[in-house]
Design an enzyme around this catalytic site. Structure first.
Site, PDB file in Angstrom:
ATOM      1  N   LYS A 205       0.943  -1.206   0.028  1.00 27.55           N
ATOM      2  CA  LYS A 205      -0.131  -0.049   0.090  1.00 27.55           C
ATOM      3  C   LYS A 205       0.960   1.279  -0.099  1.00 27.55           C
ATOM      4  O   LYS A 205       1.662   1.327   0.805  1.00 27.55           O
ATOM      5  CB  LYS A 205      -0.831   0.060   1.180  1.00 27.55           C
ATOM      6  CG  LYS A 205      -1.582   1.210   1.389  1.00 27.55           C
ATOM      7  CD  LYS A 205      -2.744   1.178   2.481  1.00 27.55           C
ATOM      8  CE  LYS A 205      -2.200   1.294   3.672  1.00 27.55           C
ATOM      9  NZ  LYS A 205      -3.386   1.573   4.736  1.00 27.55           N
TER      10      LYS A 205
HETATM   11  C1  5RP Z   1      -3.629   4.595   8.928  1.00 24.07           C
HETATM   12  C2  5RP Z   1      -3.566   4.227   7.966  1.00 24.07           C
HETATM   13  C3  5RP Z   1      -4.455   4.031   6.881  1.00 24.07           C
HETATM   14  O1  5RP Z   1      -5.092   2.385   6.523  1.00 24.07           O
HETATM   15  C4  5RP Z   1      -4.149   4.663   5.526  1.00 24.07           C
HETATM   16  O2  5RP Z   1      -3.629   5.661   5.619  1.00 24.07           O
HETATM   17  C5  5RP Z   1      -5.588   4.761   4.505  1.00 24.07           C
HETATM   18  O3  5RP Z   1      -6.203   5.863   5.171  1.00 24.07           O
HETATM   19  P1  5RP Z   1      -6.497   7.320   4.553  1.00 24.07           P
HETATM   20  O4  5RP Z   1      -6.984   7.117   3.159  1.00 24.07           O
HETATM   21  O5  5RP Z   1      -7.163   7.751   5.418  1.00 24.07           O
HETATM   22  O6  5RP Z   1      -5.019   7.838   4.401  1.00 24.07           O
HETATM   23  O7  5RP Z   1      -2.551   3.471   7.513  1.00 24.07           O
HETATM   24  O8  5RP Z   1      -2.701   4.568   9.767  1.00 24.07           O
END
Ligand code: 5RP
Length: 292
Positions: A205
């Protein structure tokens, strides 16, 4: 370890060529994995589209009751049918999510920081693989801080989770961290995503950036785009579209879903881009119609 002197700087990502080692399985880099791994990955990535809409609400593990997540027990019932995968902590799942849903689960297993401190880059493995199995997790999510103070510890966390997860055929999701001192450039994301994939993660991710298609091409496992801070809905849908157009196999969005006035409609609009090839404009028109 190769020496770093005089490395050739030109790159060719062969963007016009599809990934060549997929066999007949719909998830990049998973062709040689066993049945259990493929089953979990199929709970995350649709076998029809190869993509996923992950709803991220694991923010509480370091942000506490962030705006929009104050009452997960009230938020989840109206949203769960509009997303594919829950990205959550074990505490949120067990307390606020009924177990009768039939969605994928990406379980946040690293922890150790809180938003009131300066350096967020030092985490530990907070959830062991046995509890992940109890929760039926389809992927274990570990934060990785490439280029930060916590780099070595986070790589150790990721490697330990991968070693344990492979014993039970559970995929691992490596999460690229972007602390405030880290640059959101393709150079950084190419480095971070590739390190995570080379260490054995099955999904990575990361955030969107320029030359995102090159970041995707150089990563041998599927990339899911993290949404990031809340944007106007139109811009958030453009971001999702650009990520999918750039080769991401899905999005993992949190704030751009739970901080909108209409989370379900926004999740649906994102799903139109992710699974139905909508343009950002078409998806925004869908969203506007849905909230009338
Ligand atoms: C929070 C995370 C979230 O899973 C990731 O950042 C996605 O959330 P957003 O779209 O709000 O950034 O790792 O710690």
């Amino acid at each position: 370890m190769a020496d770093l002197d005089g490395n050739k700087i030109e790159h060719n990502y062969h963007l016009e060529k599809a990934f060549a080692c997929n066999g007949n399985f719909h998830v990049k880099g998973a062709a040689n994995l066993d049945w259990g791994m493929k089953k979990h990955l199929s709970n995350i990535f649709s076998p029809k589209t190869g993509n996923t809409v992950m709803f991220a609400f694991d923010h509480g593990y370091f942000m506490g009751s962030v705006s929009g997540l104050e009452r997960l027990d009230l938020l989840m019932p109206g949203l769960i049918d509009h997303i594919d995968v829950l990205m959550a902590t074990r505490g949120a799942l067990r307390t606020c999510v009924k177990p009768n849903f039939r969605k994928g689960v990406a379980l946040r297993v690293s922890s150790g920081s809180s938003m009131i401190q300066e350096d967020l880059s030092e985490e530990v493995i907070a959830v062991d693989v046995e509890d992940a199995i109890r929760l039926g997790a389809d992927a274990l999510a570990v934060q990785v801080f490439i280029g930060a103070k916590g780099q070595l510890a986070s790589i150790d966390n990721l490697s330990k989770v991968i070693n344990a997860a492979y014993r039970y055929s559970i995929p691992v999701l490596g999460v690229v961290a972007v602390g405030k001192d880290m640059e959101r450039t393709d150079k950084y994301f190419k480095l971070a995503t590739r390190i995570i994939a080379e260490l054995g993660a099955n999904i990575v991710k990361t955030y969107y950036c320029d030359k995102f298609d090159e970041v995707v091409a150089a990563c041998p496992v599927p990339i899911v785009m993290a949404g990031g801070k809340k944007l106007p809905e139109k811009e958030a849908l453009e971001l999702a579209f650009n990520a999918i157009a750039g080769g991401a196999r899905g999005v993992d969005m949190g704030r751009n879903i739970f901080q909108t006035a209409h989370p379900a409609a926004m999740a649906d609009a994102i799903g139109k881009i992710v699974h139905r090839k909508y343009t950002a404009k078409e998806a925004y028109e869908y969203y506007c119609e849905a909230i009338k």
